[in-house]
Enzyme design. Structure first.
Site, PDB file in Angstrom:
ATOM      1  N   ASP A  45     -30.285   9.536 -15.858  1.00 11.92           N
ATOM      2  CA  ASP A  45     -30.367  10.037 -17.237  1.00 11.92           C
ATOM      3  C   ASP A  45     -29.648  11.386 -17.362  1.00 11.92           C
ATOM      4  O   ASP A  45     -29.518  11.931 -18.463  1.00 11.92           O
ATOM      5  CB  ASP A  45     -31.826  10.122 -17.723  1.00 11.92           C
ATOM      6  N   GLU A 114     -40.119   9.794 -13.137  1.00 12.21           N
ATOM      7  CA  GLU A 114     -40.407  11.166 -12.712  1.00 12.21           C
ATOM      8  C   GLU A 114     -41.889  11.466 -12.857  1.00 12.21           C
ATOM      9  O   GLU A 114     -42.431  11.346 -13.961  1.00 12.21           O
ATOM     10  CB  GLU A 114     -39.627  12.169 -13.573  1.00 12.21           C
ATOM     11  N   GLU A 181     -36.279  16.612  -5.534  1.00 14.71           N
ATOM     12  CA  GLU A 181     -35.243  17.474  -6.106  1.00 14.71           C
ATOM     13  C   GLU A 181     -35.646  18.940  -6.053  1.00 14.71           C
ATOM     14  O   GLU A 181     -36.752  19.294  -6.482  1.00 14.71           O
ATOM     15  CB  GLU A 181     -34.975  17.044  -7.563  1.00 14.71           C
TER      16      GLU A 181
HETATM   17  N1  LIG Z   1     -24.547  17.735 -13.954  1.00 13.22           N
HETATM   18  C1  LIG Z   1     -25.823  17.618 -13.594  1.00 13.22           C
HETATM   19  N2  LIG Z   1     -26.147  17.772 -12.296  1.00 13.22           N
HETATM   20  C2  LIG Z   1     -27.448  17.671 -11.893  1.00 13.22           C
HETATM   21  O1  LIG Z   1     -27.709  17.810 -10.672  1.00 13.22           O
HETATM   22  C3  LIG Z   1     -28.442  17.358 -12.863  1.00 13.22           C
HETATM   23  C4  LIG Z   1     -28.028  17.194 -14.204  1.00 13.22           C
HETATM   24  N3  LIG Z   1     -26.739  17.340 -14.543  1.00 13.22           N
HETATM   25  N4  LIG Z   1     -28.932  16.892 -15.183  1.00 13.22           N
HETATM   26  C5  LIG Z   1     -30.280  16.553 -14.818  1.00 13.22           C
HETATM   27  C6  LIG Z   1     -30.722  17.368 -13.704  1.00 13.22           C
HETATM   28  C7  LIG Z   1     -30.842  18.859 -13.985  1.00 13.22           C
HETATM   29  N5  LIG Z   1     -30.617  19.404 -12.677  1.00 13.22           N
HETATM   30  C8  LIG Z   1     -30.533  20.755 -12.358  1.00 13.22           C
HETATM   31  C9  LIG Z   1     -29.961  21.667 -13.230  1.00 13.22           C
HETATM   32  C10 LIG Z   1     -29.842  23.009 -12.881  1.00 13.22           C
HETATM   33  C11 LIG Z   1     -30.320  23.449 -11.651  1.00 13.22           C
HETATM   34  C12 LIG Z   1     -30.181  24.890 -11.284  1.00 13.22           C
HETATM   35  O2  LIG Z   1     -29.427  25.615 -11.873  1.00 13.22           O
HETATM   36  N6  LIG Z   1     -30.913  25.352 -10.245  1.00 13.22           N
HETATM   37  C13 LIG Z   1     -30.799  26.715  -9.735  1.00 13.22           C
HETATM   38  C14 LIG Z   1     -32.046  27.039  -8.931  1.00 13.22           C
HETATM   39  C15 LIG Z   1     -32.850  28.132  -9.581  1.00 13.22           C
HETATM   40  C16 LIG Z   1     -33.948  28.623  -8.653  1.00 13.22           C
HETATM   41  O3  LIG Z   1     -33.580  29.235  -7.626  1.00 13.22           O
HETATM   42  O4  LIG Z   1     -35.136  28.396  -8.932  1.00 13.22           O
HETATM   43  C17 LIG Z   1     -29.604  26.800  -8.783  1.00 13.22           C
HETATM   44  O5  LIG Z   1     -29.127  27.915  -8.568  1.00 13.22           O
HETATM   45  O6  LIG Z   1     -29.178  25.775  -8.238  1.00 13.22           O
HETATM   46  C18 LIG Z   1     -30.914  22.543 -10.794  1.00 13.22           C
HETATM   47  C19 LIG Z   1     -30.999  21.196 -11.132  1.00 13.22           C
HETATM   48  C20 LIG Z   1     -30.323  18.361 -11.733  1.00 13.22           C
HETATM   49  N7  LIG Z   1     -29.804  17.291 -12.562  1.00 13.22           N
HETATM   50  C1  LIG Z   2     -30.010  14.110 -10.230  1.00 12.61           C
HETATM   51  C2  LIG Z   2     -30.560  12.722 -10.070  1.00 12.61           C
HETATM   52  C3  LIG Z   2     -31.611  12.632  -9.018  1.00 12.61           C
HETATM   53  C4  LIG Z   2     -31.036  12.166 -11.398  1.00 12.61           C
HETATM   54  O1  LIG Z   2     -32.197  11.919 -11.632  1.00 12.61           O
HETATM   55  C5  LIG Z   2     -30.030  11.951 -12.445  1.00 12.61           C
HETATM   56  O2  LIG Z   2     -28.814  11.950 -12.163  1.00 12.61           O
HETATM   57  O3  LIG Z   2     -30.446  11.756 -13.596  1.00 12.61           O
HETATM   58 MG   LIG Z   3     -32.559  11.629 -13.695  1.00 10.88          MG
END
Ligand SMILES: Nc1nc(=O)c2c([nH]1)NC[C@@H]1CN(c3ccc(C(=O)N[C@@H](CCC(=O)O)C(=O)O)cc3)CN21
Ligand SMILES: CC(C)C(=O)C(=O)O
Ligand SMILES: [Mg+2]
Length: 264
Positions: A45, A114, A181
């Site tokens: 998604d 989820e 995740e």
């Molecule tokens: N393009 C994309 N990639 C993804 O991996 C992804 C999506 N979209 N959409 C659904 C979710 C959202 N996701 C995400 C989005 C942002 C972070 C993020 O910015 N995390 C921070 C961590 C912050 C902390 O330290 O608590 C990072 O720096 O990676 C992580 C997962 C993973 N999934």
């Molecule tokens: C990031 C993965 C695990 C996911 O759920 C997605 O692509 O929507």
């Molecule tokens: Mg997903």
């Protein structure tokens, strides 16, 4: 490569062989992913963000997911296809059943949901009716408004224990796979060792049984890339080579490395 089934993935775990998962949303990418030998395609998604331009996955509908699943299914014959059930489509067991049937009829081999303890009766209802289920714990993006952002989960001991308990209960309820995740690497390692079903990590360190990435992220096409992403197009001039490199790097354990990993 013969068609991948849940038995193939279970055998990989038993043998200590890692496998790779990647998202695809259309026939073109699904075919390239198949050519690279990648075992599992996730129709995620995340398409709400990377294809539709939303800033969360919440607006995605069952009909969006069925449309993209059907396109992926026409583009490949070997990878196992797992489709995300979108936000609100599995709020009760009855609703989940009707929506999961639609996704399976569109071409999914398994659906992903989820959440933890609240989902146990739903997972039981789906698996009893021959719909395999993948769980998803840790950072669950459909809960972004309750979590207060896309943040690492399971850093405090109480929260870590809840994730461990949820993981064991999901397996008990009949889940065939589990995505973890954005959790600290040591927690993901502990859960992968405690479960007999394969655990797929994203931002969960190198010690899970498999890895998953969003295909647009690993091809360097996304504007914001989280810490756990490696750009496999860097130093490459073909998408096919980048996908093969991703498969090989997951198999060998070379990806993810410390720079892609969260600590406790
Ligand atoms: N393009 C994309 N990639 C993804 O991996 C992804 C999506 N979209 N959409 C659904 C979710 C959202 N996701 C995400 C989005 C942002 C972070 C993020 O910015 N995390 C921070 C961590 C912050 C902390 O330290 O608590 C990072 O720096 O990676 C992580 C997962 C993973 N999934
Ligand atoms: C990031 C993965 C695990 C996911 O759920 C997605 O692509 O929507
Ligand atoms: Mg997903």
């Amino acid at each position: 490569m013969r068609a991948v089934t849940i038995n193939t993935l279970q055998a990989h775990k038993a043998a200590g062989d890692k496998f790779a998962v990647i998202t695809s949303y259309d026939a073109c990418f699904a075919h390239l992913v198949e050519e690279a030998g990648i075992e599992v395609i996730l129709v995620g998604d995340s398409l709400g963000m990377v294809l539709q331009g939303h800033n969360s996955t919440l607006p995605v509908t069952v009909s969006d997911m069925a449309y993209h699943t059907a396109n992926v299914a026409r583009g490949c014959s070997k990878p196992l296809i797992v489709t995300d059930m979108p936000f609100g489509s599995y709020s009760s067991s009855e609703l989940a059943l009707a929506n999961a049937v639609a996704l399976m009829q569109a071409g999914a081999h398994m659906v992903k949901v989820e959440g933890g303890a609240w989902l146990l009766s739903t997972i039981k209802a789906l698996t009893e009716r021959s719909i395999p289920v993948c769980g998803h714990l840790g950072l669950t993006p459909q809960s972004v408004n309750s979590l207060g952002g896309y943040k690492v989960q399971g850093r405090d001991p109480k929260q870590a224990q809840t994730i461990i308990d949820d993981a064991k209960q999901l397996e008990q309820a009949g889940a065939s796979l589990l995505v973890l995740e954005c959790v600290p690497a040591d927690l993901a390692k502990k859960i992968s060792q405690a479960l007999s079903i394969p655990v797929i990590g994203i931002g969960a360190g190198a010690d899970t049984d498999a890895q998953v990435l969003v295909i647009h992220d690993m091809l360097g096409l996304s504007s914001h890339t989280p810490k756990f992403v490696r750009n496999f197009m860097a130093g490459n001039n073909s998408i096919q080579q980048a996908l093969s490199d991703y498969h090989a790097a997951v198999k060998s354990g070379e990806f993810p490395s410390a720079e892609h990993t969260f600590s406790g």
